[in-house]
Design an enzyme around this catalytic site. Structure first.
Site, PDB file in Angstrom:
ATOM      1  N   SER A  51       0.805  -1.230   0.000  1.00  0.00           N
ATOM      2  CA  SER A  51       0.000   0.000   0.000  1.00  0.00           C
ATOM      3  C   SER A  51       0.831   1.270   0.000  1.00  0.00           C
ATOM      4  CB  SER A  51      -0.947   0.002   1.195  1.00  0.00           C
ATOM      5  OG  SER A  51      -2.090  -0.737   0.853  1.00  0.00           O
TER       6      SER A  51
ATOM      7  N   LYS B 179       0.464   3.347  -2.991  1.00  0.00           N
ATOM      8  CA  LYS B 179      -0.792   4.055  -3.283  1.00  0.00           C
ATOM      9  C   LYS B 179      -0.640   5.572  -3.389  1.00  0.00           C
ATOM     10  CE  LYS B 179      -3.826   0.320  -1.980  1.00  0.00           C
ATOM     11  NZ  LYS B 179      -3.806  -0.754  -1.046  1.00  0.00           N
TER      12      LYS B 179
ATOM     13  N   TYR C  39      -2.956  -3.109 -10.674  1.00  0.00           N
ATOM     14  CA  TYR C  39      -2.987  -2.837  -9.231  1.00  0.00           C
ATOM     15  C   TYR C  39      -2.049  -3.783  -8.471  1.00  0.00           C
ATOM     16  CZ  TYR C  39      -4.422  -2.970  -4.402  1.00  0.00           C
ATOM     17  OH  TYR C  39      -4.373  -2.986  -3.047  1.00  0.00           O
TER      18      TYR C  39
ATOM     19  N   TYR D  16      -4.701   3.052   7.355  1.00  0.00           N
ATOM     20  CA  TYR D  16      -5.830   2.134   7.475  1.00  0.00           C
ATOM     21  C   TYR D  16      -6.841   2.675   8.481  1.00  0.00           C
ATOM     22  CZ  TYR D  16      -2.459  -0.947   5.194  1.00  0.00           C
ATOM     23  OH  TYR D  16      -1.536  -1.463   4.341  1.00  0.00           O
TER      24      TYR D  16
ATOM     25  N   VAL E 166       1.124  -3.661   3.986  1.00  0.00           N
ATOM     26  CA  VAL E 166       1.080  -4.904   4.756  1.00  0.00           C
ATOM     27  C   VAL E 166       2.403  -5.667   4.766  1.00  0.00           C
ATOM     28  CG1 VAL E 166      -1.410  -5.286   4.674  1.00  0.00           C
ATOM     29  CG2 VAL E 166       0.045  -6.123   2.812  1.00  0.00           C
TER      30      VAL E 166
HETATM   31  N1  GLU Z   1      -1.597  -6.029  -2.174  1.00  0.00           N
HETATM   32  C1  GLU Z   1      -2.300  -5.852  -0.970  1.00  0.00           C
HETATM   33  C2  GLU Z   1      -3.779  -6.018  -1.188  1.00  0.00           C
HETATM   34  O1  GLU Z   1      -4.265  -5.483  -2.122  1.00  0.00           O
HETATM   35  C3  GLU Z   1      -2.023  -4.498  -0.452  1.00  0.00           C
HETATM   36  C4  GLU Z   1      -2.539  -4.339   0.893  1.00  0.00           C
HETATM   37  C5  GLU Z   1      -1.901  -3.293   1.692  1.00  0.00           C
HETATM   38  O2  GLU Z   1      -0.667  -3.139   1.776  1.00  0.00           O
HETATM   39  O3  GLU Z   1      -2.672  -2.562   2.304  1.00  0.00           O
HETATM   40  O4  GLU Z   1      -4.479  -6.677  -0.478  1.00  0.00           O
END
Ligand code: GLU
Length: 503
Positions: free
Chosen positions: A138, A141, A270, A322, A340
């Site tokens: 993430s 992002k 993604y 989060y 994560v």
């Molecule tokens: N690739 C992970 C997912 O899409 C990313 C999650 C994350 O780091 O928040 O579930």
């Protein structure tokens, strides 16, 4: 500090380099390329003036800033060592578990722990496992969002995705009240951003070209430093990321994507962005680029516009951690994004970027050690944007350059008020929490000035209310009592000597 006067014929390179690198600059800094190349050709430690001049000349701008202590953190060595202490304190944190819902991630070593920082002047420091690659997950992002903003503008992007914290777990099967994903920092929003990058940005590019294009952008933000790609994690996510499929199809059903979007392709993009690898060193430069309004501090390249960065940081602040984003904003108050894989990118706007990495994460998805590090950092330093520099009751450290200026100008004000006998102004400064015993460059304090000018009320106020030390010496060895005597203010003299006698 190096001497540069006429008497010095030779200079020790070892000592010079110790001071240069002590400022936080690294030999590998792109702004020191010529210097480092010329340095490599020198074999002796002592060099003469001409050789030294030739050595530093091509990069003199950055070198002279380092020696004039003009970087945002002037005492970088002390600051770095305090951060190392904080890092070491976090070793004791053993909470959390390595993410296992992506099978490849479950293989991570829970003991890995590293951090790196890069200031807006490119001062660098790191400790621990700071060059072991991890997938950005993430943490990619904010960067994909930034690229979309650069191409489509905030209005173009936000007709598809909101700006509101979701209040839900990061991959919750939920859209906002307008049936849009809540924001670009949660999975649904980031998948949506990928659909925009896929379909509205350089539509002519193939999938591979598009991924390469995104990675180039991210690498520019990292000052050209390490960026990799982890195919195993990609396959793992693609085979098991059913929640993300569900999210994408929910959005397709709700007509969230641009018309021509192909869901499978969007998801592949993604997953790919999640599988871009970096490490603490390179991620700290990305964070520093965001701290520096979009200009990479070590290459001086403009990677993002300042408007883009403002938008990215705003959403990192409100949605980057989060379901813990509100609490993080409360305790730390700084824009951050975690992933994560256990990484966390922390931005201290106009100061520096930090990258932290420790795989065990808590129930929200945030790395436990990284969170602890941020909290300890903010307990010690006044980086919280709502922390007032002057009036805070618990005094925190401010390692920034301007804090020295701030302090200098406060001292000057204090001395001025004391000399003028403005007891009201002294009182206000005292109530605001200023240290009334501070002296200027010559060691002159407010008490010296009040005594020299014969302002007994100010002297009494400083001694009795502010409890400043009564006999500080200035650089000429003069105490306030000497001043009162010298300038013939018998009342002040009498008061101070009685006070000193009575202890
Ligand atoms: N690739 C992970 C997912 O899409 C990313 C999650 C994350 O780091 O928040 O579930």
């Amino acid at each position: 500090m190096m001497k540069s006067n006429e008497d010095v014929d030779t200079i020790s390179l070892a000592r010079f380099l110790e001071a240069l690198y002590g400022s936080g600059l690294r030999a590998t800094d792109p702004r020191l390329v010529e210097f480092s190349a010329r340095l490599g050709n020198l074999t002796e430690d002592m060099v003469d003036r001409i050789t030294f001049k030739n050595l530093v000349e091509p990069n003199i701008a950055i070198i002279s800033r380092a020696f004039r202590r003009k970087f945002i953190i002037p005492d970088f060595t002390a600051f770095a060592s305090r951060l190392d202490d904080i890092y070491n304190q976090c070793v004791n944190v053993t909470d959390g578990n390595v993410a296992s819902y992506i099978p490849e991630l479950a293989k991570a070593d829970p003991n890995c722990w590293g951090y790196a920082m890069c200031t807006i002047d490119g001062q660098r420091h790191s400790l621990g496992n700071c060059t072991i690659p991890f997938t950005m997950q993430s943490c990619s992002k904010p960067l994909t969002y930034a690229i979309a903003l650069e191409h489509l503008g905030a209005d173009g992007v936000h007709q598809y995705v909101g700006q509101e914290p979701s209040g839900r777990i990061f991959n919750a099967l939920a859209l906002d009240i307008d049936n849009k994903p809540h924001n670009p920092m949660v999975n649904a929003g980031a998948i949506l951003i990928c659909s925009l990058l896929q379909n509205l940005v350089h539509f002519e590019m193939s999938f591979e070209q598009k991924l390469a294009y995104i990675m180039q952008h991210v690498q520019k933000a990292a000052g050209g430093e390490f960026l990799g790609y982890n195919d195993d994690v990609f396959l793992s996510e693609k085979c098991t990321g059913f929640r993300n499929y569900a999210l994408a199809y929910l959005m397709k059903e709700q007509k969230c994507f641009p018309e021509m979007a192909d869901v499978e392709e969007v998801l592949s993009l993604y997953f790919s962005t999640c599988c871009i690898e970096s490490h603490c060193e390179s991620m700290s430069v990305m964070a520093a680029t965001l701290a520096n309004g979009g200009i990479c501090p070590i290459t001086d390249e403009k990677v993002f516009s300042s408007a883009t960065v403002r938008d990215v940081l705003s959403l990192m602040h409100s949605c980057g951690m989060y379901d813990y984003s509100g609490q993080f904003a409360f305790k730390v108050g700084l824009p951050a994004k975690s992933g994560v894989s256990g990484s966390l990118m922390l931005v201290i706007p106009n100061v520096m970027g930090l990258a932290l990495w420790s795989p065990p994460i808590d129930r929200h998805g945030n790395s436990c050690r990284c969170l602890k590090f941020c909290e300890l950092l903010l307990q010690e330093y006044n980086f919280h944007p709502y922390e007032h520099m002057g009036h805070a009751t618990i005094k925190k450290r401010d390692p920034r350059m301007y804090s020295h200026h701030l302090q200098e100008s406060t001292v000057l004000h204090l001395l001025f008020y004391a000399a003028a006998g403005d007891i009201g102004a002294l009182r206000r400064h005292y109530l605001a929490g200023f240290d009334m015993s501070l002296g200027d460059y010559d060691g002159r304090t407010a008490l010296h000035l009040a005594a020299a000018e014969g302002h007994l009320d100010c002297v009494k106020f400083l001694v009795e209310h502010c409890r400043v030390p009564c006999d500080p010496s200035d650089r000429w060895g003069h105490s306030p009592l000497d001043e009162a005597k010298g300038f013939q203010h018998p009342e002040v003299e009498q008061y101070l000597s009685t006070h000193l006698k009575n202890g």
